[in-house]
Design a protein around this motif. Structure first.
Motif, PDB file in Angstrom:
ATOM      1  N   GLY A   1       0.831  -1.201   0.000  1.00  0.00           N
ATOM      2  CA  GLY A   1       0.000   0.000   0.000  1.00  0.00           C
ATOM      3  C   GLY A   1       0.863   1.248   0.000  1.00  0.00           C
ATOM      4  N   ASP A   2       0.257   2.368  -0.354  1.00  0.00           N
ATOM      5  CA  ASP A   2       1.000   3.620  -0.341  1.00  0.00           C
ATOM      6  C   ASP A   2       0.935   4.262   1.049  1.00  0.00           C
ATOM      7  N   LYS A   3       1.426   5.488   1.157  1.00  0.00           N
ATOM      8  CA  LYS A   3       1.507   6.139   2.469  1.00  0.00           C
ATOM      9  C   LYS A   3       0.135   6.358   3.111  1.00  0.00           C
ATOM     10  N   GLY A   4      -0.926   6.342   2.331  1.00  0.00           N
ATOM     11  CA  GLY A   4      -2.264   6.494   2.878  1.00  0.00           C
ATOM     12  C   GLY A   4      -2.663   5.355   3.805  1.00  0.00           C
ATOM     13  N   TYR A   5      -1.983   4.225   3.679  1.00  0.00           N
ATOM     14  CA  TYR A   5      -2.274   3.058   4.514  1.00  0.00           C
ATOM     15  C   TYR A   5      -1.312   2.922   5.682  1.00  0.00           C
ATOM     16  N   ASP A   6      -0.415   3.885   5.851  1.00  0.00           N
ATOM     17  CA  ASP A   6       0.568   3.849   6.939  1.00  0.00           C
ATOM     18  C   ASP A   6      -0.066   4.391   8.218  1.00  0.00           C
ATOM     19  N   HIS A   7      -0.823   3.529   8.883  1.00  0.00           N
ATOM     20  CA  HIS A   7      -1.485   3.901  10.132  1.00  0.00           C
ATOM     21  C   HIS A   7      -1.480   2.668  11.032  1.00  0.00           C
ATOM     22  N   PRO A   8      -1.266   2.848  12.330  1.00  0.00           N
ATOM     23  CA  PRO A   8      -1.225   1.691  13.231  1.00  0.00           C
ATOM     24  C   PRO A   8      -2.471   0.806  13.160  1.00  0.00           C
ATOM     25  N   SER A   9      -3.642   1.404  12.960  1.00  0.00           N
ATOM     26  CA  SER A   9      -4.861   0.592  12.906  1.00  0.00           C
ATOM     27  C   SER A   9      -4.867  -0.317  11.678  1.00  0.00           C
ATOM     28  N   VAL A  10      -4.347   0.170  10.556  1.00  0.00           N
ATOM     29  CA  VAL A  10      -4.272  -0.651   9.344  1.00  0.00           C
ATOM     30  C   VAL A  10      -3.300  -1.798   9.558  1.00  0.00           C
ATOM     31  N   ARG A  11      -2.148  -1.500  10.137  1.00  0.00           N
ATOM     32  CA  ARG A  11      -1.159  -2.548  10.389  1.00  0.00           C
ATOM     33  C   ARG A  11      -1.707  -3.596  11.364  1.00  0.00           C
ATOM     34  N   ARG A  12      -2.478  -3.164  12.363  1.00  0.00           N
ATOM     35  CA  ARG A  12      -3.100  -4.110  13.308  1.00  0.00           C
ATOM     36  C   ARG A  12      -4.098  -5.011  12.593  1.00  0.00           C
ATOM     37  N   ARG A  13      -4.923  -4.405  11.735  1.00  0.00           N
ATOM     38  CA  ARG A  13      -5.924  -5.192  11.009  1.00  0.00           C
ATOM     39  C   ARG A  13      -5.264  -6.231  10.107  1.00  0.00           C
ATOM     40  N   LEU A  14      -4.171  -5.865   9.452  1.00  0.00           N
ATOM     41  CA  LEU A  14      -3.457  -6.818   8.613  1.00  0.00           C
ATOM     42  C   LEU A  14      -2.822  -7.917   9.454  1.00  0.00           C
ATOM     43  N   ARG A  15      -2.212  -7.532  10.580  1.00  0.00           N
ATOM     44  CA  ARG A  15      -1.567  -8.507  11.465  1.00  0.00           C
ATOM     45  C   ARG A  15      -2.584  -9.531  11.981  1.00  0.00           C
ATOM     46  N   ARG A  16      -3.779  -9.051  12.369  1.00  0.00           N
ATOM     47  CA  ARG A  16      -4.826  -9.955  12.862  1.00  0.00           C
ATOM     48  C   ARG A  16      -5.217 -10.990  11.815  1.00  0.00           C
ATOM     49  N   ARG A  17      -5.138 -10.606  10.548  1.00  0.00           N
ATOM     50  CA  ARG A  17      -5.492 -11.522   9.465  1.00  0.00           C
ATOM     51  C   ARG A  17      -4.321 -12.405   9.053  1.00  0.00           C
ATOM     52  N   GLY A  18      -3.133 -12.151   9.588  1.00  0.00           N
ATOM     53  CA  GLY A  18      -1.952 -12.927   9.202  1.00  0.00           C
ATOM     54  C   GLY A  18      -1.386 -12.511   7.871  1.00  0.00           C
ATOM     55  N   VAL A  19      -1.570 -11.238   7.510  1.00  0.00           N
ATOM     56  CA  VAL A  19      -1.103 -10.711   6.234  1.00  0.00           C
ATOM     57  C   VAL A  19       0.034  -9.740   6.504  1.00  0.00           C
ATOM     58  N   GLU A  20       1.117  -9.861   5.739  1.00  0.00           N
ATOM     59  CA  GLU A  20       2.240  -8.939   5.883  1.00  0.00           C
ATOM     60  C   GLU A  20       1.905  -7.630   5.168  1.00  0.00           C
ATOM     61  N   GLY A  21       2.106  -6.512   5.837  1.00  0.00           N
ATOM     62  CA  GLY A  21       1.885  -5.196   5.236  1.00  0.00           C
ATOM     63  C   GLY A  21       3.184  -4.640   4.704  1.00  0.00           C
ATOM     64  N   VAL A  22       3.227  -4.365   3.396  1.00  0.00           N
ATOM     65  CA  VAL A  22       4.398  -3.763   2.759  1.00  0.00           C
ATOM     66  C   VAL A  22       4.015  -2.324   2.449  1.00  0.00           C
ATOM     67  N   ILE A  23       4.251  -1.453   3.442  1.00  0.00           N
ATOM     68  CA  ILE A  23       3.821  -0.067   3.362  1.00  0.00           C
ATOM     69  C   ILE A  23       5.007   0.826   3.712  1.00  0.00           C
ATOM     70  N   PRO A  24       5.342   1.803   2.852  1.00  0.00           N
ATOM     71  CA  PRO A  24       6.490   2.662   3.159  1.00  0.00           C
ATOM     72  C   PRO A  24       6.296   3.513   4.392  1.00  0.00           C
TER      73      PRO A  24
END
Length: 74
Positions: A51-74
């Protein structure tokens, strides 16, 4: 939209024009369906999401982590 490494769409969600960047993230991830070669159920979870910088937020990273998905966000 969620796309594979070859830029083919594997999941999509529509949101209102005035919604924030992350409003459709959960719906888009829920719609992922990647067919397996041969027999078997389609994969429902991507290994990683970029994702781009618009997805660089702790809540987004938490939601991805809960799903077991790695977030590749700058």
């Amino acid at each position: 939209m969620v796309a594979c490494g070859n830029a083919l769409p594997v999941g999509v969600a529509l949101t209102p024009a005035n919604a924030g960047e992350t409003a459709g993230l959960d719906a888009a991830l829920d719609s992922v369906s990647v067919p397996r070669p041969g027999r078997g159920r389609p994969r429902r979870r991507p290994a990683a999401v970029a994702g781009d910088k618009g997805y660089d937020h702790p809540s987004v990273r938490r939601r991805l982590r809960r799903r077991g998905v790695e977030g590749v966000i700058p």
